[in-house]
Motif scaffolding. Structure first.
Motif, PDB file in Angstrom:
ATOM      1  N   GLN A  46      18.305 -10.336  30.835  1.00  0.00           N
ATOM      2  CA  GLN A  46      17.543  -9.987  32.030  1.00  0.00           C
ATOM      3  C   GLN A  46      18.299 -10.337  33.310  1.00  0.00           C
ATOM      4  OE1 GLN A  46      13.754 -11.914  32.161  1.00  0.00           O
ATOM      5  NE2 GLN A  46      13.228 -11.094  34.163  1.00  0.00           N
ATOM      6  N   ILE A  47      19.043 -11.453  33.317  1.00  0.00           N
ATOM      7  CA  ILE A  47      19.692 -11.880  34.555  1.00  0.00           C
ATOM      8  C   ILE A  47      21.146 -11.452  34.670  1.00  0.00           C
ATOM      9  CG2 ILE A  47      18.166 -13.854  34.814  1.00  0.00           C
ATOM     10  CD1 ILE A  47      20.410 -15.641  33.838  1.00  0.00           C
ATOM     11  N   THR A  48      21.757 -10.939  33.619  1.00  0.00           N
ATOM     12  CA  THR A  48      23.150 -10.508  33.696  1.00  0.00           C
ATOM     13  C   THR A  48      23.277  -9.330  34.644  1.00  0.00           C
ATOM     14  OG1 THR A  48      23.540 -11.218  31.425  1.00  0.00           O
ATOM     15  CG2 THR A  48      25.117  -9.676  32.357  1.00  0.00           C
ATOM     16  N   GLY A  49      24.219  -9.430  35.573  1.00  0.00           N
ATOM     17  CA  GLY A  49      24.461  -8.356  36.525  1.00  0.00           C
ATOM     18  C   GLY A  49      23.681  -8.480  37.814  1.00  0.00           C
ATOM     19  N   LEU A  50      22.716  -9.386  37.885  1.00  0.00           N
ATOM     20  CA  LEU A  50      21.927  -9.556  39.105  1.00  0.00           C
ATOM     21  C   LEU A  50      22.637 -10.509  40.059  1.00  0.00           C
ATOM     22  CD1 LEU A  50      18.324 -10.074  37.691  1.00  0.00           C
ATOM     23  CD2 LEU A  50      19.279  -8.002  38.651  1.00  0.00           C
ATOM     24  N   SER A  51      22.248 -10.435  41.333  1.00  0.00           N
ATOM     25  CA  SER A  51      22.729 -11.458  42.256  1.00  0.00           C
ATOM     26  C   SER A  51      22.039 -12.767  41.890  1.00  0.00           C
ATOM     27  CB  SER A  51      22.423 -11.062  43.697  1.00  0.00           C
ATOM     28  OG  SER A  51      21.040 -11.124  43.935  1.00  0.00           O
ATOM     29  N   VAL A  52      22.637 -13.880  42.271  1.00  0.00           N
ATOM     30  CA  VAL A  52      22.112 -15.176  41.852  1.00  0.00           C
ATOM     31  C   VAL A  52      20.737 -15.423  42.477  1.00  0.00           C
ATOM     32  CG1 VAL A  52      22.536 -17.658  41.859  1.00  0.00           C
ATOM     33  CG2 VAL A  52      24.399 -16.085  41.486  1.00  0.00           C
ATOM     34  N   GLU A  54      18.532 -13.165  43.304  1.00  0.00           N
ATOM     35  CA  GLU A  54      17.567 -12.305  42.619  1.00  0.00           C
ATOM     36  C   GLU A  54      17.245 -12.852  41.232  1.00  0.00           C
ATOM     37  OE1 GLU A  54      14.890  -9.396  41.824  1.00  0.00           O
ATOM     38  OE2 GLU A  54      15.802  -9.849  43.749  1.00  0.00           O
ATOM     39  N   ALA A  55      18.236 -13.426  40.546  1.00  0.00           N
ATOM     40  CA  ALA A  55      17.996 -14.014  39.223  1.00  0.00           C
ATOM     41  C   ALA A  55      17.076 -15.223  39.329  1.00  0.00           C
ATOM     42  CB  ALA A  55      19.316 -14.410  38.581  1.00  0.00           C
ATOM     43  N   ILE A 101      15.883 -22.561  33.093  1.00  0.00           N
ATOM     44  CA  ILE A 101      16.982 -21.699  33.521  1.00  0.00           C
ATOM     45  C   ILE A 101      17.014 -21.596  35.044  1.00  0.00           C
ATOM     46  CG2 ILE A 101      17.885 -19.340  33.417  1.00  0.00           C
ATOM     47  CD1 ILE A 101      18.304 -20.954  30.876  1.00  0.00           C
ATOM     48  N   LYS A 102      15.834 -21.528  35.666  1.00  0.00           N
ATOM     49  CA  LYS A 102      15.775 -21.446  37.134  1.00  0.00           C
ATOM     50  C   LYS A 102      16.417 -22.679  37.766  1.00  0.00           C
ATOM     51  CE  LYS A 102      12.204 -22.652  39.370  1.00  0.00           C
ATOM     52  NZ  LYS A 102      10.898 -22.865  39.951  1.00  0.00           N
ATOM     53  N   HIS A 103      16.082 -23.869  37.261  1.00  0.00           N
ATOM     54  CA  HIS A 103      16.651 -25.091  37.822  1.00  0.00           C
ATOM     55  C   HIS A 103      18.162 -25.144  37.615  1.00  0.00           C
ATOM     56  CE1 HIS A 103      12.956 -26.891  39.094  1.00  0.00           C
ATOM     57  NE2 HIS A 103      12.416 -26.744  37.896  1.00  0.00           N
ATOM     58  N   SER A 104      18.643 -24.685  36.461  1.00  0.00           N
ATOM     59  CA  SER A 104      20.087 -24.719  36.232  1.00  0.00           C
ATOM     60  C   SER A 104      20.809 -23.677  37.088  1.00  0.00           C
ATOM     61  CB  SER A 104      20.397 -24.509  34.751  1.00  0.00           C
ATOM     62  OG  SER A 104      20.017 -23.237  34.343  1.00  0.00           O
ATOM     63  N   LEU A 105      20.157 -22.527  37.375  1.00  0.00           N
ATOM     64  CA  LEU A 105      20.767 -21.526  38.255  1.00  0.00           C
ATOM     65  C   LEU A 105      20.902 -22.054  39.676  1.00  0.00           C
ATOM     66  CD1 LEU A 105      19.079 -18.188  37.150  1.00  0.00           C
ATOM     67  CD2 LEU A 105      21.493 -18.736  37.015  1.00  0.00           C
ATOM     68  N   MET A 107      27.404 -13.575  45.616  1.00  0.00           N
ATOM     69  CA  MET A 107      27.538 -14.189  44.302  1.00  0.00           C
ATOM     70  C   MET A 107      26.671 -13.446  43.276  1.00  0.00           C
ATOM     71  SD  MET A 107      27.249 -18.234  43.465  1.00  0.00           S
ATOM     72  CE  MET A 107      27.357 -18.633  45.168  1.00  0.00           C
ATOM     73  N   PHE A 108      27.282 -13.041  42.174  1.00  0.00           N
ATOM     74  CA  PHE A 108      26.584 -12.317  41.114  1.00  0.00           C
ATOM     75  C   PHE A 108      26.811 -13.013  39.785  1.00  0.00           C
ATOM     76  CE2 PHE A 108      26.781  -9.214  44.391  1.00  0.00           C
ATOM     77  CZ  PHE A 108      25.670  -8.415  44.205  1.00  0.00           C
ATOM     78  N   ILE A 109      25.915 -12.776  38.847  1.00  0.00           N
ATOM     79  CA  ILE A 109      26.074 -13.321  37.499  1.00  0.00           C
ATOM     80  C   ILE A 109      26.828 -12.281  36.674  1.00  0.00           C
ATOM     81  CG2 ILE A 109      24.892 -14.127  35.438  1.00  0.00           C
ATOM     82  CD1 ILE A 109      22.612 -15.010  37.209  1.00  0.00           C
ATOM     83  N   LYS A 110      28.063 -12.617  36.360  1.00  0.00           N
ATOM     84  CA  LYS A 110      28.902 -11.697  35.602  1.00  0.00           C
ATOM     85  C   LYS A 110      28.533 -11.723  34.130  1.00  0.00           C
ATOM     86  CE  LYS A 110      33.804 -10.915  34.721  1.00  0.00           C
ATOM     87  NZ  LYS A 110      35.141 -11.434  35.015  1.00  0.00           N
ATOM     88  N   LEU A 111      28.192 -12.914  33.634  1.00  0.00           N
ATOM     89  CA  LEU A 111      27.968 -13.079  32.204  1.00  0.00           C
ATOM     90  C   LEU A 111      26.978 -14.203  31.986  1.00  0.00           C
ATOM     91  CD1 LEU A 111      29.134 -12.186  29.436  1.00  0.00           C
ATOM     92  CD2 LEU A 111      30.813 -13.971  29.696  1.00  0.00           C
TER      93      LEU A 111
END
Length: 170
Positions: free
Chosen positions: A29-35, A37-38, A53-57, A75-79
């Protein structure tokens, strides 16, 4: 011209009590999103692991800003990879002196953040590329294919359905 350096930042969560299969759904769900937005997606997600996951992001974004000097707007989540942790085993007592083994799953997630720079629009080389960049679909030359604006078209009543399934599949 100077060469463009792509900045990346890797972060891994610790193992926590969640099934890797369920955590993989969040990773997809979060791969490819901006940080940002994730983080927003995890804030409103109803899954149990989304809070962790939210706290670790948020923590990983802060570290990427201070350690790698990355811009949080680009900044985006590449992987987002999910890894299995060790399965803790517990005994489940049953009747007549028997017992079963309950496996308690643990998993972790690894992120790769990267900074995406604004790109120039490509110049079209021919009419097909020009139509695709404008968002228009080219007409396909397939017998019976017609390009419609409607997303869904009803079945024709006069066409019989052979070998019907016990459920709807259209």
């Amino acid at each position: 011209m100077g060469e463009v350096r792509i900045r990346e930042y890797e972060y891994s969560t610790a193992n926590f009590h969640v099934s890797p299969r369920k955590l993989r759904m969040i990773g997809n769900q979060i791969t490819g999103l901006s940080v940002t937005e994730a983080i927003r997606q995890m804030q409103f997600s109803s899954k149990k692991a989304s809070d962790h996951i939210k706290h670790s992001l948020v923590w990983a974004r802060k570290n990427a800003i201070f350690q790698k000097k990355m811009n949080p707007d680009n900044m985006f989540i590449k992987l987002a990879r999910v890894g299995k942790g060790q399965f803790r085993k517990r005994l489940d007592p049953k009747a007549r002196g028997r017992f079963g083994v309950i496996r308690v799953p643990y998993a972790h997630m690894k992120y790769v953040f990267w900074e995406k720079h604004p790109e120039e629009k490509p110049t079209p080389r021919n009419a097909l590329e020009k139509a695709l960049l404008a968002g228009e679909l080219p007409r396909r030359k397939v017998k019976g294919f017609r390009l419609t604006k409607n997303v869904w078209t009803p079945l024709e009543e006069r066409k019989p359905i052979y070998n019907p399934k016990p459920f709807y599949n259209w």
